[in-house]
Design a protein around this motif. Sequence first.
Motif, PDB file in Angstrom:
ATOM      1  N   ALA A  49       0.824  -1.202   0.000  1.00 17.82           N
ATOM      2  CA  ALA A  49       0.000   0.000   0.000  1.00 17.82           C
ATOM      3  C   ALA A  49       0.860   1.255   0.000  1.00 17.82           C
ATOM      4  O   ALA A  49       1.935   1.283   0.593  1.00 17.82           O
ATOM      5  N   ILE A  50       0.365   2.253  -0.685  1.00 17.29           N
ATOM      6  CA  ILE A  50       0.883   3.608  -0.599  1.00 17.29           C
ATOM      7  C   ILE A  50      -0.313   4.425  -0.127  1.00 17.29           C
ATOM      8  O   ILE A  50      -1.393   4.350  -0.721  1.00 17.29           O
ATOM      9  N   THR A  51      -0.156   5.181   0.948  1.00 18.28           N
ATOM     10  CA  THR A  51      -1.275   5.951   1.471  1.00 18.28           C
ATOM     11  C   THR A  51      -0.942   7.438   1.463  1.00 18.28           C
ATOM     12  O   THR A  51       0.225   7.831   1.455  1.00 18.28           O
ATOM     13  N   LEU A  52      -1.988   8.236   1.477  1.00 19.20           N
ATOM     14  CA  LEU A  52      -1.870   9.691   1.489  1.00 19.20           C
ATOM     15  C   LEU A  52      -2.578  10.240   2.718  1.00 19.20           C
ATOM     16  O   LEU A  52      -3.663   9.759   3.073  1.00 19.20           O
ATOM     17  N   THR A  53      -1.974  11.238   3.336  1.00 17.16           N
ATOM     18  CA  THR A  53      -2.700  11.933   4.386  1.00 17.16           C
ATOM     19  C   THR A  53      -3.759  12.802   3.722  1.00 17.16           C
ATOM     20  O   THR A  53      -3.736  13.015   2.502  1.00 17.16           O
ATOM     21  N   LYS A  54      -4.672  13.329   4.510  1.00 17.17           N
ATOM     22  CA  LYS A  54      -5.721  14.196   3.979  1.00 17.17           C
ATOM     23  C   LYS A  54      -5.098  15.411   3.277  1.00 17.17           C
ATOM     24  O   LYS A  54      -5.542  15.812   2.205  1.00 17.17           O
ATOM     25  N   GLU A  55      -4.055  15.971   3.860  1.00 17.02           N
ATOM     26  CA  GLU A  55      -3.394  17.141   3.283  1.00 17.02           C
ATOM     27  C   GLU A  55      -2.732  16.809   1.948  1.00 17.02           C
ATOM     28  O   GLU A  55      -2.808  17.583   0.989  1.00 17.02           O
ATOM     29  N   ALA A  56      -2.084  15.657   1.877  1.00 20.87           N
ATOM     30  CA  ALA A  56      -1.413  15.253   0.633  1.00 20.87           C
ATOM     31  C   ALA A  56      -2.429  14.975  -0.473  1.00 20.87           C
ATOM     32  O   ALA A  56      -2.230  15.403  -1.618  1.00 20.87           O
ATOM     33  N   SER A  57      -3.508  14.280  -0.147  1.00 17.77           N
ATOM     34  CA  SER A  57      -4.499  13.972  -1.178  1.00 17.77           C
ATOM     35  C   SER A  57      -5.167  15.250  -1.677  1.00 17.77           C
ATOM     36  O   SER A  57      -5.439  15.393  -2.869  1.00 17.77           O
ATOM     37  N   ARG A  76       2.237   9.773 -10.380  1.00 18.82           N
ATOM     38  CA  ARG A  76       3.219   8.693 -10.286  1.00 18.82           C
ATOM     39  C   ARG A  76       4.195   9.002  -9.160  1.00 18.82           C
ATOM     40  O   ARG A  76       4.751  10.088  -9.088  1.00 18.82           O
ATOM     41  N   LEU A  77       4.377   8.034  -8.276  1.00 13.71           N
ATOM     42  CA  LEU A  77       5.390   8.103  -7.236  1.00 13.71           C
ATOM     43  C   LEU A  77       6.445   7.069  -7.590  1.00 13.71           C
ATOM     44  O   LEU A  77       6.134   5.881  -7.740  1.00 13.71           O
ATOM     45  N   SER A  78       7.671   7.526  -7.772  1.00 12.20           N
ATOM     46  CA  SER A  78       8.734   6.606  -8.145  1.00 12.20           C
ATOM     47  C   SER A  78      10.005   6.945  -7.387  1.00 12.20           C
ATOM     48  O   SER A  78      10.080   7.939  -6.673  1.00 12.20           O
ATOM     49  N   LEU A  83       8.336   0.088  -6.385  1.00 12.65           N
ATOM     50  CA  LEU A  83       7.480  -0.417  -5.318  1.00 12.65           C
ATOM     51  C   LEU A  83       8.262  -1.157  -4.239  1.00 12.65           C
ATOM     52  O   LEU A  83       7.939  -1.035  -3.053  1.00 12.65           O
ATOM     53  N   ILE A  84       9.299  -1.875  -4.601  1.00 19.32           N
ATOM     54  CA  ILE A  84      10.065  -2.619  -3.588  1.00 19.32           C
ATOM     55  C   ILE A  84      10.741  -1.683  -2.583  1.00 19.32           C
ATOM     56  O   ILE A  84      11.000  -2.074  -1.462  1.00 19.32           O
ATOM     57  N   TYR A  85      10.998  -0.436  -2.973  1.00 15.32           N
ATOM     58  CA  TYR A  85      11.643   0.532  -2.082  1.00 15.32           C
ATOM     59  C   TYR A  85      10.652   1.366  -1.273  1.00 15.32           C
ATOM     60  O   TYR A  85      11.008   1.900  -0.228  1.00 15.32           O
ATOM     61  N   ILE A  86       9.420   1.515  -1.772  1.00 20.12           N
ATOM     62  CA  ILE A  86       8.480   2.439  -1.124  1.00 20.12           C
ATOM     63  C   ILE A  86       7.180   1.792  -0.660  1.00 20.12           C
ATOM     64  O   ILE A  86       6.278   2.503  -0.217  1.00 20.12           O
ATOM     65  N   ASP A  87       7.073   0.481  -0.726  1.00 21.38           N
ATOM     66  CA  ASP A  87       5.872  -0.199  -0.257  1.00 21.38           C
ATOM     67  C   ASP A  87       5.634   0.155   1.208  1.00 21.38           C
ATOM     68  O   ASP A  87       6.540   0.101   2.026  1.00 21.38           O
ATOM     69  N   GLY A  88       4.422   0.557   1.531  1.00 19.50           N
ATOM     70  CA  GLY A  88       4.080   0.920   2.902  1.00 19.50           C
ATOM     71  C   GLY A  88       4.271   2.397   3.216  1.00 19.50           C
ATOM     72  O   GLY A  88       4.000   2.839   4.335  1.00 19.50           O
ATOM     73  N   THR A  89       4.694   3.180   2.251  1.00 23.42           N
ATOM     74  CA  THR A  89       4.971   4.596   2.471  1.00 23.42           C
ATOM     75  C   THR A  89       3.689   5.412   2.609  1.00 23.42           C
ATOM     76  O   THR A  89       2.728   5.205   1.879  1.00 23.42           O
ATOM     77  N   GLU A  90       3.716   6.337   3.555  1.00 20.84           N
ATOM     78  CA  GLU A  90       2.649   7.327   3.698  1.00 20.84           C
ATOM     79  C   GLU A  90       3.197   8.661   3.210  1.00 20.84           C
ATOM     80  O   GLU A  90       4.274   9.088   3.617  1.00 20.84           O
ATOM     81  N   VAL A  91       2.447   9.315   2.309  1.00 19.44           N
ATOM     82  CA  VAL A  91       2.848  10.618   1.773  1.00 19.44           C
ATOM     83  C   VAL A  91       2.038  11.686   2.489  1.00 19.44           C
ATOM     84  O   VAL A  91       0.817  11.585   2.596  1.00 19.44           O
ATOM     85  N   GLU A 106       6.239  15.117   2.249  1.00 14.39           N
ATOM     86  CA  GLU A 106       7.140  14.336   3.090  1.00 14.39           C
ATOM     87  C   GLU A 106       6.739  12.878   2.977  1.00 14.39           C
ATOM     88  O   GLU A 106       5.563  12.565   2.817  1.00 14.39           O
ATOM     89  N   PHE A 107       7.725  12.004   3.072  1.00 12.57           N
ATOM     90  CA  PHE A 107       7.512  10.577   2.876  1.00 12.57           C
ATOM     91  C   PHE A 107       7.873   9.823   4.142  1.00 12.57           C
ATOM     92  O   PHE A 107       9.013   9.874   4.597  1.00 12.57           O
ATOM     93  N   ASN A 108       6.901   9.124   4.708  1.00 12.56           N
ATOM     94  CA  ASN A 108       7.129   8.273   5.864  1.00 12.56           C
ATOM     95  C   ASN A 108       7.282   6.854   5.329  1.00 12.56           C
ATOM     96  O   ASN A 108       6.302   6.138   5.146  1.00 12.56           O
ATOM     97  N   ASN A 109       8.523   6.490   5.044  1.00 10.43           N
ATOM     98  CA  ASN A 109       8.832   5.224   4.381  1.00 10.43           C
ATOM     99  C   ASN A 109       9.402   4.232   5.391  1.00 10.43           C
ATOM    100  O   ASN A 109      10.525   4.412   5.871  1.00 10.43           O
ATOM    101  N   PRO A 110       8.678   3.172   5.714  1.00 11.79           N
ATOM    102  CA  PRO A 110       9.170   2.194   6.687  1.00 11.79           C
ATOM    103  C   PRO A 110      10.378   1.402   6.189  1.00 11.79           C
ATOM    104  O   PRO A 110      11.062   0.757   6.988  1.00 11.79           O
ATOM    105  N   ASN A 111      10.670   1.465   4.895  1.00  7.10           N
ATOM    106  CA  ASN A 111      11.808   0.737   4.332  1.00  7.10           C
ATOM    107  C   ASN A 111      13.106   1.520   4.410  1.00  7.10           C
ATOM    108  O   ASN A 111      14.183   0.949   4.241  1.00  7.10           O
ATOM    109  N   ALA A 112      13.032   2.830   4.623  1.00  7.41           N
ATOM    110  CA  ALA A 112      14.228   3.679   4.651  1.00  7.41           C
ATOM    111  C   ALA A 112      15.033   3.397   5.916  1.00  7.41           C
ATOM    112  O   ALA A 112      14.516   3.473   7.023  1.00  7.41           O
TER     113      ALA A 112
END
Length: 107
Positions: free
Chosen positions: A2-10, A27-29, A69-77, A89-95
Motif C-alpha cells: 500500500a501507498i497511502t496519502l494523508t488528507k493534506e497530501a491527497s 506517479r510516485l517513483s 514499489l520494492i523501495y516504497i511499499d508501505g509509504t505514507e505521503v 514528506e515521505f514516511n517510508n518504513p523501508n528507509a
Amino acid sequence: MAITLTKEASKRMAGFLSSRGSGVGIRLSVQTTGCSGLGYNIEFVDAVNEDDTVFEDSGVKVIVDAKSLIYIDGTEVDFVKEGLNEGFEFNNPNAKAECGCGESFTV
C-alpha cells in the motif's frame, strides 16, 4: 502492499490534477540521486503501464512502477507547511537512513 496519502497530501495532489485538467493520477517513483542513493519523484500520469500498481486514496490515484514499489511499499505521503516552506514528506518504513538535507534515502 500500500501507498497511502494523508488528507493534506491527497487534497494537494487533487488540486494539482484539477489545475492540470487531465491525467489519470500521480506517479510516485524512486530514482538514483543524492548523497544517500535514492530519491522520491512525483509526476503526472496520463496512461498506466503494464507493470504499474495503482493505489487509490481519497479519490487520488497513485501509480507506482514495479521497480520502485520494492523501495516504497508501505509509504505514507504527507504534505507539510512550515513557515514559508511547504512540500511532500515521505514516511517510508523501508528507509534505513536519510541524508542530512532529507532529499535522499537508503534502504
